[in-house]
Scaffold this motif. Structure first.
Motif, PDB file in Angstrom:
ATOM      1  N   THR A 283      -8.800 -27.664  34.325  1.00  0.00           N
ATOM      2  CA  THR A 283      -7.684 -26.747  34.118  1.00  0.00           C
ATOM      3  C   THR A 283      -6.804 -26.956  34.872  1.00  0.00           C
TER       4      THR A 283
ATOM      5  N   ALA B 102      -3.494 -23.776  42.239  1.00  0.00           N
ATOM      6  CA  ALA B 102      -3.913 -23.391  41.002  1.00  0.00           C
ATOM      7  C   ALA B 102      -5.508 -23.065  41.175  1.00  0.00           C
ATOM      8  N   GLN B 103      -6.151 -24.087  41.885  1.00  0.00           N
ATOM      9  CA  GLN B 103      -7.502 -24.086  42.241  1.00  0.00           C
ATOM     10  C   GLN B 103      -7.871 -22.486  43.067  1.00  0.00           C
TER      11      GLN B 103
ATOM     12  N   LEU C  75      -6.443 -19.779  42.548  1.00  0.00           N
ATOM     13  CA  LEU C  75      -6.117 -18.758  41.630  1.00  0.00           C
ATOM     14  C   LEU C  75      -7.255 -18.827  40.756  1.00  0.00           C
ATOM     15  N   GLY C  76      -8.291 -19.577  40.599  1.00  0.00           N
ATOM     16  CA  GLY C  76      -9.410 -19.642  39.744  1.00  0.00           C
ATOM     17  C   GLY C  76      -9.254 -20.737  38.696  1.00  0.00           C
ATOM     18  N   ALA C  77      -8.654 -21.768  38.791  1.00  0.00           N
ATOM     19  CA  ALA C  77      -8.558 -22.979  37.772  1.00  0.00           C
ATOM     20  C   ALA C  77      -9.445 -23.875  38.266  1.00  0.00           C
ATOM     21  N   ASP C  78     -10.404 -24.627  37.385  1.00  0.00           N
ATOM     22  CA  ASP C  78     -11.257 -25.416  38.136  1.00  0.00           C
ATOM     23  C   ASP C  78     -10.357 -26.770  37.720  1.00  0.00           C
ATOM     24  N   ARG C  79     -11.045 -27.925  38.094  1.00  0.00           N
ATOM     25  CA  ARG C  79     -10.315 -29.107  38.251  1.00  0.00           C
ATOM     26  C   ARG C  79      -9.562 -29.779  36.876  1.00  0.00           C
TER      27      ARG C  79
END
Lengths: 291, 353
Positions: A204, A195-196, A198-202
């Motif tokens: 999210t 997820a990270q 792919l652009g998700a911060d902690r």
């Protein structure tokens, strides 16, 4: 069933090697397992069956055989203020305590599962303590604490709803911590890293990936927390104030004066409520996979 | 896509050096494979590039950006994990859409690109399935689509094929390589499987003990390994310890005098590729090295046969001979000759380990 099984069961000795082979055989173990499971199940279910049966007896003093069956004890429940208000309080208490317990237990479980720090093991044990310590001890301890706190602060703490809620949160926390920690342990960390990447911060990542992945554990934790709060008697006895009675306490108080099947009827309703909660939960998550 | 530069990256965990001064340049559109045994630091290198491990020293640049201090979610690197790491609660399409959603691509455009990405890996018909309803190979392709759909600057593959069965692995290798070429993806892959590395890479990086041992093409590594480790790890080699006692003359520990191409006098190790040796029942005329020996062990591999031949009390070499129709295979105990031209032996100066 083969003859040699019958022989072994009746203790009749046949030739040695055959008995040895029988003892080694896999289905003897299987039979033993089935037997043990059956005994345990009967042991658990018998009281429930009797209580349920009793609830439908017509006569006022429970005795066998029943003189007839009726629903009068169930019909009497809504008219009993103590049971109704007890039920409402217990329900309210369990919902609030479970919500708060979850809010505290979830972050705690995350810390325990994710970080290695000094005293981690000790903290994990400490958070499980409220369900290990006997309810009476917990109740007395909280009672004394409330008395002292009230003297020290002058605030009306003893017997307050707030005090009762705090106590119940305490017995919900071990369930939330334990079950959520278990789900986190089974979680593939690489999905969070995915997820990270792919652009998700902690945050999210937690909201979109971690939380949905441990949902079964969270649901089970809520259920078990709810049930343990709803059914708690010993600790609550020390914390309720005048005019504030939980359902289990209302049942105990009723029993001091009467032993008619009303109690059985109330118990049946309670069993149905909890059973329904478990069934509904199980439709969303397999409880057996988490616990 | 962009160029990836890794400049003297080190990563220390306490006293342990996971990687030491790793420097590597991946050109735009190039496929570079990090190859090495487990614990060699290849995965740590990949994690540093992805942003999951912070280097103790060094710089990572992606295109014109210095990304060393950026968290993973700001790096724009597509990552495929060994376990695929698909989100179990989301459908295939939702998995693939995740990266676009994070980039706030509007719904219409998102749907279009998800379909494109799934078509690229030939899974558009499974868009509504959940990951657990897919086979390993399909999950792998979803992971690939998910990593590519947001047009990353670099594609990072962490042992992406090791959970597939042998047959499928060979197909997927070709598939990934073709896709990479078609889209011109700057790609860095980590693997411990040398065959996989050789078939997929433009260039390979052999790592051991946290350091880069050699960087080069397949031919470079195979024909001109810079050290004994590379010679043993890429392809196979039989090593013979000894010394170069005078130019072009090698004396083995077992007392054999062998012709070699080295001029440097001193202790050395000779590396022999099994398929670069000749085996015959009679001596070869005009070969630099021609040694009598006894077959001690035969391993039949189908397309080829490995002969383990004792050439001195202390030395045994492996000779691989093609298994041609009607060819006579010497059996254990047979007297044979092993021959090779001096140029076929690689000499590494220094004592062996």
């Amino acid at each position: 069933m083969p003859a040699n099984v019958a022989a072994a069961c009746t203790g009749e000795r046949r030739d040695g090697p055959q008995v040895a082979r029988l003892l080694n055989s896999r289905w003897l173990g299987y039979l033993a397992l089935k037997g043990a499971a059956t005994v345990t199940l009967v042991y658990i279910l018998t009281p429930l069956v009797f209580v349920t049966w009793l609830a439908f007896f017509r006569q006022e003093i429970p005795s066998f055989p029943p003189e007839g069956y009726s629903l009068r004890w169930f019909q009497a429940i809504p008219g009993n203020d103590r049971f109704v208000s007890g039920f409402l309080l217990s329900l309210q208490l369990a919902v609030i305590a479970t919500s708060i317990g979850l809010c505290l237990g979830l972050p705690a479980a995350l810390c325990l599962a994710r970080f290695r720090f000094r005293g981690r093991e000790a903290l994990a044990s400490l958070l499980l303590l409220p369900i290990v310590v006997p309810g009476i001890v917990l109740g007395i301890a909280l009672y004394v604490f409330h008395v002292e706190a009230e003297i020290a602060t002058g605030l009306p703490i003893l017997g307050s709803l707030g005090g009762l809620i705090v106590g119940h949160v305490l017995i919900v926390i071990p369930w939330t911590v334990r079950l959520v920690t278990a789900s986190l342990a089974g979680l593939d960390r690489s999905i969070e890293e995915a997820a990270q990447s792919l652009g998700a911060d902690r945050f999210t990542t937690f909201r979109r990936v971690t939380l949905p992945a441990i949902r079964p554990g969270v649901v089970a934790a809520s259920l078990f927390g709810f049930v343990s709060s709803f059914g708690n008697l010993e600790m609550s006895l020390f914390l309720v104030g005048p005019g504030r009675t939980t359902l289990p306490i209302a049942i105990i108080q009723y029993l001091e004066w009467k032993i008619d099947p009303t109690i059985a009827a109330v118990s049946v309703l309670q069993i149905l409520l909890i059973g329904a909660a478990m069934l509904i939960t199980d439709r969303f998550v397999r409880i057996s996979r988490v616990v | 896509m962009a160029r990836l530069e890794i400049d003297r990256i080190s990563k220390r965990y306490g006293e342990v050096h996971a990687i030491r001064e790793v420097t590597l340049d991946v050109a735009d559109g190039e496929f570079v494979v990090l190859l090495g045994p487990s614990g060699c630091g290849k995965t740590t290198t990949l994690r540093v590039v992805a942003g999951f491990a912070e280097p103790t020293a060094g710089v990572v640049r992606l295109g014109a950006r210095d990304v060393t201090q950026l968290p993973p979610w700001k790096r724009n690197a597509g990552l495929v994990f060994q376990s695929y790491a698909l989100f179990p609660h989301l459908t295939v399409a939702q998995n693939v859409a995740f990266g676009l959603e994070m980039r706030k691509v509007d719904a219409l455009e998102r749907a279009r690109r998800v379909v494109d990405a799934l078509r690229l890996v030939r899974l558009e018909h499974l868009a509504e399935r959940l990951p657990r309803q897919l086979s390993g190979g399909q999950q792998q392709r979803v992971a690939l689509a998910r990593a590519l759909v947001f047009r990353p600057d670099v594609l990072l593959l962490d042992e992406p094929l090791s959970n597939l069965d042998a047959k499928l692995r060979q197909e997927v290798r070709v598939e990934i390589r073709e896709l990479q070429k078609k889209l011109g993806l700057t790609t860095m892959m980590v693997t411990h499987d040398q065959e996989e590395a050789l078939t997929m890479a433009d260039r390979l990086v052999v790592m051991n003990d946290g350091a880069v041992r050699q960087v080069g093409t397949q031919q470079d590594l195979y024909e001109r390994p810079t050290d004994r480790f590379v010679a043993g790890f890429v392809g196979r080699s039989t090593f013979i310890e000894g010394e170069v006692e005078q130019p072009r003359r090698f004396r083995s520990a077992g007392g054999l005098i062998l012709a070699c191409n080295s001029q440097a006098i001193g202790p050395a190790t000779l590396a022999l590729r099994p398929e670069r040796l000749l085996l015959d029942t009679t001596a070869h005329a005009g070969m630099d090295n021609n040694l009598p020996g006894v077959v001690e062990f035969v391993s039949y591999l189908g397309a080829a046969v490995d002969m383990h031949v004792r050439i001195s009390p202390k030395e045994r070499v492996v000779v691989q001979i093609p298994n041609r129709a009607g060819s006579h295979l010497p059996s254990v105990g047979a007297q044979v000759y092993v021959a090779w031209p001096a140029a076929n032996a690689i000499v590494f100066p220094g004592a062996g380990n």
